[in-house]
Design an enzyme around this catalytic site. Structure first.
Site, PDB file in Angstrom:
ATOM      1  CD  GLU A   1     105.199   5.919 -27.514  1.00 48.73           C
ATOM      2  OE1 GLU A   1     104.666   6.162 -26.410  1.00 48.73           O
ATOM      3  OE2 GLU A   1     105.290   6.753 -28.417  1.00 48.73           O
TER       4      GLU A   1
ATOM      5  CG  ASP B   1     106.802  -9.913 -35.990  1.00 48.50           C
ATOM      6  OD1 ASP B   1     107.664 -10.292 -36.824  1.00 48.50           O
ATOM      7  OD2 ASP B   1     106.888  -8.841 -35.381  1.00 48.50           O
TER       8      ASP B   1
ATOM      9  CD  GLU C   1     103.889 -13.282 -16.850  1.00 47.89           C
ATOM     10  OE1 GLU C   1     104.511 -14.018 -16.077  1.00 47.89           O
ATOM     11  OE2 GLU C   1     103.237 -13.694 -17.833  1.00 47.89           O
ATOM     12  CE1 TYR C   2     110.109  -5.602 -16.427  1.00 49.18           C
ATOM     13  CE2 TYR C   2     110.266  -6.575 -14.231  1.00 49.18           C
ATOM     14  CZ  TYR C   2     110.860  -5.924 -15.299  1.00 49.18           C
ATOM     15  OH  TYR C   2     112.185  -5.591 -15.244  1.00 49.18           O
TER      16      TYR C   2
ATOM     17  CE  LYS D   1     103.833  -3.792 -28.077  1.00 46.19           C
ATOM     18  NZ  LYS D   1     104.305  -5.103 -28.522  1.00 46.19           N
TER      19      LYS D   1
ATOM     20  CE  LYS E   1     110.153  -9.069 -34.113  1.00 49.93           C
ATOM     21  NZ  LYS E   1     110.191  -7.822 -34.903  1.00 49.93           N
ATOM     22  N   PRO E   2     113.303 -13.955 -32.597  1.00 49.63           N
ATOM     23  CG  PRO E   2     115.524 -14.600 -32.984  1.00 49.63           C
ATOM     24  CD  PRO E   2     114.263 -14.187 -33.706  1.00 49.63           C
ATOM     25  CB  ALA E   3     112.906  -9.173 -31.079  1.00 49.93           C
TER      26      ALA E   3
ATOM     27  CG  MET F   1     104.435  -4.708 -33.076  1.00 48.22           C
ATOM     28  SD  MET F   1     103.836  -4.564 -34.747  1.00 48.22           S
ATOM     29  CE  MET F   1     102.089  -4.808 -34.503  1.00 48.22           C
TER      30      MET F   1
END
Length: 259
Positions: free
Chosen positions: A3, A113, A69-70, A19, A115-117, A1
């Site tokens: 960078e 969306d 948030e990191y 992002k 999903k595991p990612a 989606m």
């Protein structure tokens, strides 16, 4: 989606994830506005299983960005590559994701969306769902053309979602609501429990065909310790017709909690 950069918040002295929307999408005024609107809505979410959005804005060249948030830890995608996930942990992860979905859906936000990612796990097994409300903004308005699998495969990550995790209605380009996320959650739990996705084809068209018509193999076939109750919960999430699925993420959370 887009960078994503690891950045330093110099005002509050903390690390954050920055992002940026892809340049080609940022040039489209409608998509840019949709990004900003959805991101602002998602930033209002306040839940322990949802990644916090600190700031939404545009760069000097009008490229939209998010400051998030990191997170320490890894995605479920990375965790799956390390081997089987303990079934008790599978249930716990599924319940936490369902609770995050419940909070988002209550505010009218559909992820589209899951999903595991897009699911993060830290060392204390706390789940954080990423990119809430952001997948929706880029959804295509036209139904999917099953005769153009190459084009759809190319665009899937940005426009239609991720093929193997789509609900039938999403894969066919039909109107979707919060129940599309419930289907995707079922796919994720199935994959965590078995190490494989329930619907996979050689190309986009074949994957859609299996999502819309094929029944998944019983999870116990690949993981003998799978309980009938977990099988039932996942099956109900994966019903083809939205009306036959769980009607709320809260219902999924309750059943997983009882399990």
């Amino acid at each position: 989606m887009g960078e994503v950069y690891l950045a330093q918040d110099t005002k509050l002295d903390r690390q954050v994830a920055l992002k940026l929307l892809p340049s080609e999408i940022a040039q489209d005024p409608q998509r840019r506005q949709r990004f900003l609107s959805e991101a602002k809505a998602a930033s209002a979410l306040n839940h322990p299983n949802v990644c916090v959005i600190h700031e939404v804005g545009e760069t000097e060249d009008r490229r939209p960005y998010l400051v998030m948030e990191y997170l320490e830890g890894q995605t479920l995608e990375a965790r799956l590559r390390q081997g089987p996930v303990d079934l008790a942990e599978v249930v716990e992860i599924g319940q936490q994701v369902a609770e995050a979905l419940e909070a988002a859906h209550a505010k009218g936000i559909v992820h589209r969306d899951i999903k595991p990612a897009n699911i993060h796990l830290n060392e204390r097994r706390r789940v954080m769902v990423l990119d809430f409300g952001l997948a929706k903004r880029l959804a295509g308005e036209q139904p999917a053309d099953l005769d153009a699998p190459t084009q759809l495969q190319t665009e899937a990550g940005q426009v239609l979602g991720t093929p193997s995790y789509m609900s039938p209605e999403q894969a066919l380009g039909r109107a979707v609501d919060h129940r599309t996320d419930i289907f995707s959650l079922g796919v994720v739990v199935y994959e965590l429990a078995t190490g494989r996705r329930p619907f996979v084809g050689a190309n986009f068209g074949e994957t859609v065909e299996r999502i819309t018509h094929a029944q998944p193999e019983p999870m116990a076939r690949f993981r003998s310790q799978t309980t009938p109750e977990l099988e039932r919960i996942v099956r109900k999430c994966l019903e083809k017709e939205p009306g036959q699925r769980y009607q709320s993420a809260q219902e999924v959370s309750i059943d997983l909690g009882h399990l």
